[in-house]
Design an enzyme around this catalytic site. Structure first.
Site, PDB file in Angstrom:
ATOM      1  N   GLY A  40       1.794  -5.693  -2.495  1.00  0.00           N
ATOM      2  CA  GLY A  40       3.028  -5.225  -2.758  1.00  0.00           C
ATOM      3  C   GLY A  40       3.183  -4.107  -3.538  1.00  0.00           C
ATOM      4  N   LEU A  92       3.125  -7.161   5.398  1.00  0.00           N
ATOM      5  CA  LEU A  92       2.967  -5.994   4.429  1.00  0.00           C
ATOM      6  C   LEU A  92       1.641  -6.225   3.672  1.00  0.00           C
ATOM      7  CD1 LEU A  92       4.100  -3.678   2.831  1.00  0.00           C
ATOM      8  CD2 LEU A  92       4.761  -5.267   0.804  1.00  0.00           C
ATOM      9  N   ASP A  93       0.578  -5.188   3.956  1.00  0.00           N
ATOM     10  CA  ASP A  93      -0.724  -5.148   3.038  1.00  0.00           C
ATOM     11  C   ASP A  93      -1.497  -6.296   3.709  1.00  0.00           C
ATOM     12  OD1 ASP A  93       0.045  -3.203   1.697  1.00  0.00           O
ATOM     13  OD2 ASP A  93       0.784  -4.454   0.135  1.00  0.00           O
ATOM     14  N   ALA A  94      -1.302  -6.812   4.862  1.00  0.00           N
ATOM     15  CA  ALA A  94      -2.039  -7.889   5.365  1.00  0.00           C
ATOM     16  C   ALA A  94      -2.964  -7.399   6.784  1.00  0.00           C
ATOM     17  CB  ALA A  94      -1.219  -8.995   5.864  1.00  0.00           C
TER      18      ALA A  94
END
Lengths: 284, 284, 284, 284
Positions: free
Chosen positions: B201, B227-229
């Site tokens: 994040g 998100l960001d995964a």
């Protein structure tokens, strides 16, 4: 289940990969690993391949003979085929430093290494208690100027008797003779305590300190006639500053030496190293 | 000389390698690169292969059709075949940070990247002069809460018109919508300024400072819904100390971001990345 | 608020730190940074200190004179005192390679560097457009065997006219003369594309390839009479394998060169480097 | 020659450094090491200082009392003063993993560590032979749900009896109770086998494998109430690829764990670590 590892190198030309994979399939072999490299400067092809054969009737010696007749001779290959059943046998040569010894024996004990250590040779008896505590036979073979040749003959006798595959100089601190090198070409692994080709020879940490480098290293390589000039297997480095004394460099360097040597031993014993033109091809 | 790259994955079973290499040889192709991986947990086989075909009569589309009929269907493969003639087309999405932009365009200019950049999109016009100095068309598409959907449609129009193969978010600072992600699955590359999965994040450098870590990192990954995964392509790290302020972390991090993103772009554009199970297999 | 940085070295003996800190306190100065080092082999003491003086009546020149009379002469110090008001002036010498140039100017532009760049000198006019796009005056001073001395005089004229503090050779590719070195001792920063002292001289990537090293590096150092043998400021390395061609090494090396040179420039311009005995003490 | 180490932290304000250095000079002390840090966010000043006192009449307890009265109270400092005569005493808590144990005892034996190890505690007797071979008393204190409190009381008894200064959990695999943590605040060092804050808790290598990270790490930190959330002392990382299995990660991770824990132990035992706000200041 039979499993073999094949290492090949030869002049590069079309259809090598197809011919080899086809030959293996024709022998009911299933390829479970394949990797290859072409040295474009020298036009040399390298390949490493692992294959499994389910059939009970599979015979490694027969396979080798057929591989030679049908493939290797056609492409004028240099080749080696290893059965995974036989673990390579490693002789450890040590002197008075114990850090690489502890490290390798600790890994050996924990099952991390795919090899056998039939014995340890040292020119001093200082580290015998460590060998004892790991239950590894220890041979104290002192080396002086006068006894050098006799000592070496004793070493060779032991190496042959135990069918040693490769030798590891774990900070052995003695120059190994041409006779030994010739008998074990690209089979004697040394750990040098510098980032080669910087600081060849004795006291590299002292030289690194004097030159004021900001990074020190360690290098594991095969021993050749020329000192510290053999094919490099593995290297690693660590940062240092002006605040580190020579003794700090030695302490920090020990951690590098242990890990670099252990990695080189693993690569060699897992048959992942090929040598050509005084350089290594590492299949990892 | 025709050259193609083949990427394959399928359930692992015997004779895949032999079948593929045999098929290529049967088409007068010479394999110049082969690498494979088996995910033992999932029992999935992956392979990357480059092959050259000398014949003037070689036709990539015909080859693809025959590969599909004879090999891919038999092994139930997911597969892609690329001709090396066509460089992939990359769209750059940027915002106000210039470091990744300068870095990528510098590499592009020097011929280091095997790709084309038909245009740059930004939600600000701040960096237009840099695009201009490299002679790359620059489209200013502002994004506000109200215009988000219209902006995205404009983006999609440009992407389709230029037949873009993949998108790079070079510190774009906007959440990309599901619509775009669905249209470009595993084809949108993001650079996140932390060592994922740590500090997901916003403001990761602030979080790293607060936690007192001794190493910071950057991660390039494919964009997915979460998100960001998404699947991680490349990561790198650098040491920090208590003496580094948040602003120092940001400055040091920029050097990581540039190199990690550039490496990810190279791996993707050279067709060296395969994705499975939200992870990447990188053939290098 | 006046802020100064003091750099000191002298023979080590008791009470140096106390004397200096006491002197500063006596001048109503508040020390905000202090670091020291003792070279035990040479018995040399080094110190770096930052101090703030709130008083309006503080005068750097008066302070210097008193420091000299009361402290420096007593301990036979070599010393320098810098006011933080004046940013150091850096001249950039370049040739045809643009990667270090882009990198340094990008950092300069973003405010990352505490320095001024009054001009760029090059023996070719190839990179003038880059200088122009960053609005930095560019002087094309061609160098041939016959014009070498005249060229150098032109360089010296520019350096003096702009009161240049230090010179950065950003892949300048020309041997700098003794005259320039004598005028700017430990003030000419070079980037060498190897891990010194390995691969001194021309074409280090070719040598690294030939030797088969597993790690390549870059080194930033002060220029001295002896080629590539000056005090090392910063070094960094990256891993390579047998699969990397010479051209791959060059590409990977560029990323090292940029970052190593930028770090050296930052350390020097922030007055964090001291030189003694052909080595550096880096206060970071 | 008497040598002491002083660690200080307090609210930042002018003249702290001058006051301390002056006080030491007034006591005929010669400062041989000084380093300081200011946390600008919290406005906290930190200092580490080593000083030598030649006088036979020097008395550490008297010096401490005067330092407290004249300096510490004036600046409202938190402070500690250590005599270099007394080596810190470390208790080793282990379970069944031997790699960190071998590593620490090997370093201890070679004189690399500035500390004493009065005993080893383990909840299993598996590793007793290793303790025996290094001649270190070994206490087998089994821990079950029912005996946890009794076991802990036994531990505390041993810790107090031997005047233990700090505890090292060398892969102890048990959650340490609040009672122990309260008694040894920032004096219990743990090694966690991930790059914190990523992969907190059990089985971090499994989580790293599942997430598909390209770099794994290890973290040494002080134990606090919250699991794996205490102040970080040291971290290190190593590269991994898709080809590494969970078991490969575990093997590679062991090398990280050993070195990271050893470095943390060295920093702590050399009194180079200060803790504030759940973060460490490391003076190296």
């Amino acid at each position: 289940m039979n499993k073999i590892t094949i290492l090949i190198h030869c002049k590069d030309r079309p259809y090598i990969i197809a011919s080899v994979t086809n030959f293996i399939a024709g022998n009911q072999g299933n390829i479970v690993y394949i990797d290859q490299h072409v040295d474009r400067e020298q036009n040399i092809f390298f390949m490493r391949l692992e294959s499994e054969f389910e059939s009970d009737s599979f015979n490694t010696e027969v396979f080798k003979a057929e591989f030679k007749a049908n493939i290797a001779e056609r492409f004028k290959m240099k080749w080696r085929i290893y059965s995974s059943e036989r673990k390579p046998k490693m002789a450890l040569f040590i002197s008075k430093y114990d850090h690489c010894l502890y490290d390798l024996l600790g890994r050996y004990n924990s099952g991390e290494l795919n090899l056998e250590i039939p014995f340890i040779i040292s020119n001093h008896d200082t580290l015998k208690p460590i060998a004892d505590s790991f239950n590894i036979p220890f041979h104290h073979i002192p080396v002086t100027k006068d006894t050098k040749e006799a000592a070496e003959n004793k070493q060779l006798e032991l190496l042959e008797k135990h069918q040693i595959d490769f030798i590891v100089l774990a900070r052995y601190m003695q120059i190994v003779s041409s006779k030994l090198i010739d008998k074990y070409p690209n089979k004697i692994i040394n750990i040098h305590h510098s980032f080669l080709p910087a600081f060849v020879g004795a006291k590299p940490y002292h030289s690194a300190y004097k030159r004021g480098v900001k990074i020190i290293g360690a290098t594991s390589h095969y021993v050749t006639e020329e000192l510290d000039a053999g094919p490099i297997i593995e290297q690693d480095v660590t940062r240092v500053t002006h605040a580190h004394s020579i003794s700090d460099l030695i302490t920090k360097g020990r951690d590098l030496e242990k890990i670099v040597l252990a990695n080189a031993v693993k690569l060699h014993s897992n048959r992942k190293v090929m040598v050509y033109n005084n350089k290594t091809v590492i299949f990892s």
